[in-house]
Design a protein around this motif. Structure first.
Motif, PDB file in Angstrom:
ATOM      1  N   LYS A  21       0.845  -1.203   0.000  1.00  0.00           N
ATOM      2  CA  LYS A  21       0.000   0.000   0.000  1.00  0.00           C
ATOM      3  C   LYS A  21       0.880   1.253   0.000  1.00  0.00           C
ATOM      4  CE  LYS A  21      -3.817   2.373   2.282  1.00  0.00           C
ATOM      5  NZ  LYS A  21      -3.294   3.670   1.886  1.00  0.00           N
ATOM      6  N   VAL A  22       1.920   1.246   0.813  1.00  0.00           N
ATOM      7  CA  VAL A  22       2.852   2.381   0.861  1.00  0.00           C
ATOM      8  C   VAL A  22       3.513   2.558  -0.510  1.00  0.00           C
ATOM      9  CG1 VAL A  22       5.055   3.177   1.845  1.00  0.00           C
ATOM     10  CG2 VAL A  22       3.260   2.285   3.344  1.00  0.00           C
ATOM     11  N   PHE A  23       3.915   1.460  -1.130  1.00  0.00           N
ATOM     12  CA  PHE A  23       4.544   1.532  -2.448  1.00  0.00           C
ATOM     13  C   PHE A  23       3.576   2.137  -3.466  1.00  0.00           C
ATOM     14  CE2 PHE A  23       5.750  -0.021  -6.609  1.00  0.00           C
ATOM     15  CZ  PHE A  23       7.122   0.164  -6.615  1.00  0.00           C
ATOM     16  N   VAL A  72       4.011   5.535  -5.835  1.00  0.00           N
ATOM     17  CA  VAL A  72       4.156   5.582  -7.298  1.00  0.00           C
ATOM     18  C   VAL A  72       2.862   5.913  -8.019  1.00  0.00           C
ATOM     19  CG1 VAL A  72       6.117   3.987  -7.342  1.00  0.00           C
ATOM     20  CG2 VAL A  72       3.815   3.099  -7.695  1.00  0.00           C
ATOM     21  N   LEU A  73       1.720   5.735  -7.330  1.00  0.00           N
ATOM     22  CA  LEU A  73       0.427   5.932  -7.994  1.00  0.00           C
ATOM     23  C   LEU A  73      -0.567   6.585  -7.033  1.00  0.00           C
ATOM     24  CD1 LEU A  73      -0.949   5.229 -10.727  1.00  0.00           C
ATOM     25  CD2 LEU A  73      -1.675   3.085  -9.680  1.00  0.00           C
ATOM     26  N   PRO A  74      -0.302   7.836  -6.624  1.00  0.00           N
ATOM     27  CA  PRO A  74      -1.212   8.502  -5.685  1.00  0.00           C
ATOM     28  C   PRO A  74      -2.649   8.488  -6.224  1.00  0.00           C
ATOM     29  CG  PRO A  74       0.743   9.835  -6.067  1.00  0.00           C
ATOM     30  CD  PRO A  74       0.791   8.707  -7.054  1.00  0.00           C
ATOM     31  N   GLY A  75      -3.581   8.191  -5.332  1.00  0.00           N
ATOM     32  CA  GLY A  75      -4.989   8.152  -5.721  1.00  0.00           C
ATOM     33  C   GLY A  75      -5.418   6.830  -6.336  1.00  0.00           C
ATOM     34  N   TRP A  76      -4.557   5.818  -6.295  1.00  0.00           N
ATOM     35  CA  TRP A  76      -4.863   4.520  -6.890  1.00  0.00           C
ATOM     36  C   TRP A  76      -6.115   3.887  -6.301  1.00  0.00           C
ATOM     37  CZ3 TRP A  76      -5.285   0.172  -3.890  1.00  0.00           C
ATOM     38  CH2 TRP A  76      -4.773   0.279  -2.594  1.00  0.00           C
ATOM     39  N   ASP A  77      -6.408   4.194  -5.040  1.00  0.00           N
ATOM     40  CA  ASP A  77      -7.521   3.545  -4.352  1.00  0.00           C
ATOM     41  C   ASP A  77      -8.845   4.283  -4.520  1.00  0.00           C
ATOM     42  OD1 ASP A  77      -6.520   5.652  -2.880  1.00  0.00           O
ATOM     43  OD2 ASP A  77      -6.693   4.650  -0.953  1.00  0.00           O
ATOM     44  N   VAL A  78      -8.873   5.326  -5.317  1.00  0.00           N
ATOM     45  CA  VAL A  78     -10.110   6.069  -5.563  1.00  0.00           C
ATOM     46  C   VAL A  78     -10.729   5.540  -6.845  1.00  0.00           C
ATOM     47  CG1 VAL A  78     -11.096   8.334  -6.056  1.00  0.00           C
ATOM     48  CG2 VAL A  78      -9.185   8.120  -4.461  1.00  0.00           C
ATOM     49  N   THR A  79     -11.979   5.141  -6.757  1.00  0.00           N
ATOM     50  CA  THR A  79     -12.659   4.673  -7.959  1.00  0.00           C
ATOM     51  C   THR A  79     -13.604   5.744  -8.449  1.00  0.00           C
ATOM     52  OG1 THR A  79     -14.413   3.622  -6.689  1.00  0.00           O
ATOM     53  CG2 THR A  79     -12.528   2.252  -7.271  1.00  0.00           C
ATOM     54  N   ARG A  80     -13.765   5.834  -9.735  1.00  0.00           N
ATOM     55  CA  ARG A  80     -14.631   6.838 -10.344  1.00  0.00           C
ATOM     56  C   ARG A  80     -16.085   6.602 -10.005  1.00  0.00           C
ATOM     57  NH1 ARG A  80     -14.663   7.014 -16.598  1.00  0.00           N
ATOM     58  NH2 ARG A  80     -16.886   6.893 -16.516  1.00  0.00           N
ATOM     59  N   PHE A  81     -16.437   5.368  -9.715  1.00  0.00           N
ATOM     60  CA  PHE A  81     -17.832   5.022  -9.523  1.00  0.00           C
ATOM     61  C   PHE A  81     -18.220   4.894  -8.057  1.00  0.00           C
ATOM     62  CE2 PHE A  81     -16.458   3.284 -13.600  1.00  0.00           C
ATOM     63  CZ  PHE A  81     -17.254   4.052 -14.431  1.00  0.00           C
TER      64      PHE A  81
END
Length: 141
Positions: A111-113, A117-126
């Protein structure tokens, strides 16, 4: 092996129901085990390294490379990969990201990684709105 990886974008899986794919995957696992145990002839390792780049990548290395691929995709396209794309590689990245959002294979270190490298990866558009003041279409009495 090289042809399979190039055409599918992934390594063959020992979970495959296709007997040929399964046997190819088992062979690859055997090569990786032999190499890591120091039992592989140097000439075979050199040949595999040259002909099938990445053949001996660890699961963690593959995981990190995939996260970086998604970050590069977002940089190049201005969006996250889509699961409905006609492009197989994009759909694969989208499925991987969905799995991470569901917590599959996720650890605190991963999760830290991903956050790095991919801030906001856990936000879904829906995602459903959590704000209760969102209009419902009803009028107050």
């Amino acid at each position: 092996m090289k042809t399979y990886k190039e055409s599918k974008g992934v390594w063959p899986s020992t979970r495959s129901r296709d007997q040929d794919v399964y046997l190819l995957a088992k062979w690859l696992v055997g090569q990786r085990v032999a190499c890591r145990a120091g039992l592989m002839p140097a000439s075979r390792k050199e040949l595999l390294d040259h002909e099938v780049p990445g053949w001996n990548e660890t699961f963690q290395e593959t995981w990190e490379r995939t996260a970086k691929e998604i970050a590069a995709f977002r940089t190049n396209n201005g969006r996250m990969p889509s699961g409905v794309s006609k492009d197989n590689a994009e759909r694969r990245l989208s499925r991987w990201l969905d799995d991470m959002r569901r917590g599959r294979g996720m650890s605190p270190e991963r999760k830290v990684f991903l956050d790095g490298v991919l801030p906001g990866w856990d936000v879904t558009r829906f995602s459903k709105p959590t704000n209760t003041s969102v209009p419902t279409g009803r009028r107050a009495a």
